[in-house]
Design a protein around this motif. Sequence first.
Motif, mmCIF file in Angstrom:
data_model
loop_
_atom_site.group_PDB
_atom_site.id
_atom_site.type_symbol
_atom_site.label_atom_id
_atom_site.label_comp_id
_atom_site.label_asym_id
_atom_site.label_seq_id
_atom_site.Cartn_x
_atom_site.Cartn_y
_atom_site.Cartn_z
ATOM 1 N N GLY A 182 -7.741 1.177 10.173
ATOM 2 C CA GLY A 182 -8.058 1.719 8.860
ATOM 3 C C GLY A 182 -7.018 2.702 8.370
ATOM 4 N N SER A 183 -6.604 3.620 9.225
ATOM 5 C CA SER A 183 -5.609 4.590 8.780
ATOM 6 C C SER A 183 -4.249 3.929 8.578
ATOM 7 N N SER A 184 -3.918 2.931 9.394
ATOM 8 C CA SER A 184 -2.657 2.206 9.219
ATOM 9 C C SER A 184 -2.659 1.424 7.914
ATOM 10 N N SER A 185 -3.781 0.830 7.608
ATOM 11 C CA SER A 185 -3.917 0.077 6.366
ATOM 12 C C SER A 185 -3.776 0.997 5.159
ATOM 13 N N SER A 186 -4.319 2.196 5.259
ATOM 14 C CA SER A 186 -4.313 3.113 4.114
ATOM 15 C C SER A 186 -2.918 3.612 3.757
ATOM 16 N N ILE A 187 -1.975 3.587 4.703
ATOM 17 C CA ILE A 187 -0.614 4.009 4.363
ATOM 18 C C ILE A 187 0.357 2.836 4.269
ATOM 19 N N TYR A 221 -1.157 10.903 8.999
ATOM 20 C CA TYR A 221 -1.266 9.642 9.729
ATOM 21 C C TYR A 221 -0.707 9.789 11.146
ATOM 22 N N ILE A 240 0.663 12.739 3.514
ATOM 23 C CA ILE A 240 -0.178 11.636 3.982
ATOM 24 C C ILE A 240 0.390 11.023 5.261
ATOM 25 N N LEU A 269 0.882 4.488 -2.615
ATOM 26 C CA LEU A 269 0.871 5.912 -2.268
ATOM 27 C C LEU A 269 1.958 6.653 -3.031
ATOM 28 N N GLN A 296 0.837 -1.203 0.000
ATOM 29 C CA GLN A 296 0.000 0.000 0.000
ATOM 30 C C GLN A 296 0.873 1.254 0.000
ATOM 31 N N LYS A 317 -1.173 -2.318 11.722
ATOM 32 C CA LYS A 317 -2.475 -2.895 11.355
ATOM 33 C C LYS A 317 -2.674 -4.252 12.033
#
Length: 131
Positions: free
Chosen positions: A83-88, A49, A45, A30, A26, A94
């Motif tokens: 969720g925020s850990s997964s997104s970056i 985070y 980003i 980014l 992921q 996560k």
Amino acid sequence: MERNHSHKQVAAMKQSLFDQGHLDEQFIQLEELQDDANPNFVEEIVTLYYHDSSRLISNMEQALGRNPLDFNKLDNIMHQFKGSSSSIGAKKVKAECTLFREYCRTGNAEGWLGKLDPWRVHVAPGKGGGI
């Protein structure tokens, strides 16, 4: 020359985070979104985070200070953090969030309290930790 050295240091640090399992693909996605129109995209980003993580950790600490523990509130906080850990691409954070959510599901206060301090060392920005 110095700029080239900095780029090499950043690349080596990033590779180390991948090698240690802290980051996943992921994060690469980014980086692919960053372009000349938005050259600081990844930095922005990741900064967001860390700010969000600090807020969530503060909320978690407040919730842990209540007796009895509100596992629903803690689970909601961990859901947001996951969720925020997964997104970056913060893979290890996560995974830890998933574990803490399981503690919430089972009402395991000892799991929370026993793992919280070591966890903070790894994930708490500004408190000695990082991704």
